[in-house]
Design an enzyme around this catalytic site. Structure first.
Site, PDB file in Angstrom:
ATOM      1  N   ASP A 197     131.722  30.761  45.269  1.00  0.00           N
ATOM      2  CA  ASP A 197     131.283  29.402  44.938  1.00  0.00           C
ATOM      3  C   ASP A 197     131.867  28.422  45.956  1.00  0.00           C
ATOM      4  O   ASP A 197     133.056  28.480  46.281  1.00  0.00           O
ATOM      5  CB  ASP A 197     131.747  29.032  43.526  1.00  0.00           C
ATOM      6  CG  ASP A 197     131.146  27.721  43.065  1.00  0.00           C
ATOM      7  OD1 ASP A 197     129.982  27.728  42.634  1.00  0.00           O
ATOM      8  OD2 ASP A 197     131.847  26.692  43.127  1.00  0.00           O
ATOM      9  N   ASN A 205     127.026  16.779  48.488  1.00  0.00           N
ATOM     10  CA  ASN A 205     125.722  16.237  48.091  1.00  0.00           C
ATOM     11  C   ASN A 205     125.793  14.731  47.852  1.00  0.00           C
ATOM     12  O   ASN A 205     124.900  13.975  48.262  1.00  0.00           O
ATOM     13  CB  ASN A 205     125.221  16.935  46.824  1.00  0.00           C
ATOM     14  CG  ASN A 205     124.621  18.309  47.128  1.00  0.00           C
ATOM     15  OD1 ASN A 205     124.072  18.540  48.190  1.00  0.00           O
ATOM     16  ND2 ASN A 205     124.729  19.217  46.169  1.00  0.00           N
ATOM     17  N   ASP A 214     121.904  21.222  51.395  1.00  0.00           N
ATOM     18  CA  ASP A 214     121.124  22.450  51.567  1.00  0.00           C
ATOM     19  C   ASP A 214     121.444  23.120  52.906  1.00  0.00           C
ATOM     20  O   ASP A 214     121.508  24.347  53.000  1.00  0.00           O
ATOM     21  CB  ASP A 214     119.623  22.146  51.500  1.00  0.00           C
ATOM     22  CG  ASP A 214     119.145  21.854  50.084  1.00  0.00           C
ATOM     23  OD1 ASP A 214     119.919  22.089  49.133  1.00  0.00           O
ATOM     24  OD2 ASP A 214     117.999  21.391  49.936  1.00  0.00           O
ATOM     25  N   GLU A 240     125.233  26.594  43.723  1.00  0.00           N
ATOM     26  CA  GLU A 240     125.943  26.973  44.949  1.00  0.00           C
ATOM     27  C   GLU A 240     126.686  28.288  44.791  1.00  0.00           C
ATOM     28  O   GLU A 240     127.553  28.619  45.610  1.00  0.00           O
ATOM     29  CB  GLU A 240     126.918  25.863  45.369  1.00  0.00           C
ATOM     30  CG  GLU A 240     128.042  25.606  44.405  1.00  0.00           C
ATOM     31  CD  GLU A 240     127.707  24.569  43.342  1.00  0.00           C
ATOM     32  OE1 GLU A 240     128.647  24.001  42.776  1.00  0.00           O
ATOM     33  OE2 GLU A 240     126.516  24.344  43.073  1.00  0.00           O
TER      34      GLU A 240
END
Length: 320
Positions: A197, A205, A214, A240
Site C-alpha cells: 500500500d 491526490n 494515477d 492504491e
C-alpha cells in the site's frame, strides 16, 4: 450420480472455448494439422504431447517438445491425469475434466466475449485449412489464422488488465490466486502473499490532483512488476493496494522480496519523480498463517495494517 465423461477444456480469457471429448485410445496435441487438439502457436511443437486412456484412466506424455509440457505448474514427461489438472502448453491452458466437477471462471465481459469469438474463428480457420489442398491457399489461411490468434491474445490481455496501472485486475487475481493456492495445497508447498500500500497516497491526490496520483500509482506498479520474479503474479487489489502472489515461497523469503520491493520503490521514485514515494508491505504465508486462501489474504492485510501502525515504510510478517 452423474456418469463421468472425460474431456479436455481449452480455456481462454477465463472461458471454455473448445472441448475435446476423450474415449479410449490416443489423442495428440500440437501445432500440426493432423493433431486432435490443434494449438496454432510457434511455441507449441508440431506434435507436442499425447494423451492415452481406456475411458477411465488417462496419462499425459510429452513428445520431446521444444518448450515442454506442464501440469499444475510442474514440467512433466509423463503424468497420470486427475480431474481438475491444468495442462499448460505454450500460452494455452487446458483443463482435464471428468464432467462432474464444476470449474469456476472469471465473469464474462464484452472484451472476454470478443476474445472467445476470435478463438472460435481461429479454430474454424484451422479446420478449413486442413481441408484445402492448394499450398498457396493453405499459407494464406495460416497467415489469417495467425492474425486472429494475435488479436485474441490482445483482447484477453485487455479483459484481465487494470486500466490505470496495467497490472492484472482484481477479477483476474481472484481466479489466478485460487488456482495457485490449490496447487500449493495439493503439493504441500509454501504459498505467500504480499499486500503493498502506498503511504500517504491521499496527500498526493489532494496536493497534486488525481491525474498526478494515477501517474505515481502507475510508476510504483511498474517498479513492483519489474522487481518480481517471472513466477510471481502482481495485481491491483483496489485503490492504491497492490497484491503479489508468490508461489512456492516461504515466509522469510517473501519478507525479503517485500523488503527489496520497498527499498527499490523508495530509491527509484526519488530518482524518477523527484520525490520519494514509500510503501508499507504485509506478508502472510500458507500454511503457517492460515489454511485457506481467504485467511491468507485477510492476514496479509492485517500484517499491512501492522506495518502502517508501526510507522509505515516497512515490511511486517503476520503474527497473531
Amino acid at each position: 450420480m452423474r456418469r463421468k465423461e472425460y474431456s479436455l477444456l481449452l480455456v481462454t480469457a477465463g472461458r471454455v472455448v473448445k472441448r475435446l471429448v476423450l474415449g479410449k485410445g490416443a489423442y495428440t496435441i500440437g501445432r500440426a494439422d493432423d493433431t486432435d487438439l490443434t494449438l496454432s502457436s510457434h511455441d507449441v511443437s508440431r506434435h507436442h504431447a499425447r494423451i492415452r486412456g481406456d475411458g477411465g484412466r488417462y496419462t499425459l506424455e510429452d513428445l520431446k517438445s521444444t518448450n515442454g509440457t506442464y501440469v499444475n505448474g510442474q514440467k512433466v514427461e509423463r503424468h497420470r491425469l486427475n480431474s481438475g489438472d491444468e495442462i499448460s502448453i505454450g500460452e494455452y491452458s487446458i483443463l482435464f475434466d471428468d464432467g462432474i466437477r464444476s470449474h469456476l471462471f472469471i465473469e464474462e465481459t464484452e472484451v472476454a466475449r470478443r476474445g472467445e469469438d476470435t478463438e472460435i474463428i481461429s479454430d474454424k480457420f484451422s479446420t478449413l485449412r486442413k481441408k484445402i489442398d492448394d499450398k498457396t491457399l493453405r499459407r494464406e489461411f495460416k497467415d489469417i489464422e495467425s492474425f486472429v490468434r494475435k488479436s485474441r491474445k490482445r483482447l484477453a490481455t485487455l479483459a484481465n488488465a487494470d486500466n490505470v496501472t496495467g497490472l492484472y485486475n482484481r477479477q483476474y487475481f481472484d481466479k489466478t490466486a485460487a488456482q495457485e493456492f490449490e496447487k500449493a495445497r495439493v503439493s504441500r508447498k509454501r504459498f505467500s502473499i504480499l499486500f503493498i500500500d502506498l503511504d500517504h497516497f491521499k496527500r498526493i491526490n489532494d496536493q497534486y490532483g488525481h491525474k498526478t496520483g494515477d501517474g505515481v500509482l502507475r510508476a510504483v506498479s511498474w517498479l513492483i512488476q519489474k522487481s518480481c520474479r517471472k513466477t510471481d503474479f502482481v495485481a491491483r487489489y483496489g485503490g492504491e493496494e497492490i497484491v503479489v502472489v508468490l508461489p512456492n515461497t516461504a515466509s522469510a523469503d517473501a519478507a525479503r522480496i517485500g523488503e527489496e520491493i520497498r527499498e527499490i520503490i523508495e530509491k527509484q521514485t526519488k530518482n524518477r519523480l523527484g520525490v520519494a514515494i514509500t510503501v508499507s508491505v504485509g506478508v502472510a504465508t500458507f500454511p503457517e498463517d492460515g489454511k485457506s486462501l481467504a485467511m491468507i489474504i485477510e492476514r496479509a492485510d492485517q500484517a499491512l495494517y501492522q506495518a502502517k501502525k508501526a510507522g509505515r515504510n516497512r515490511v511486517c510478517k503476520y503474527h497473531a
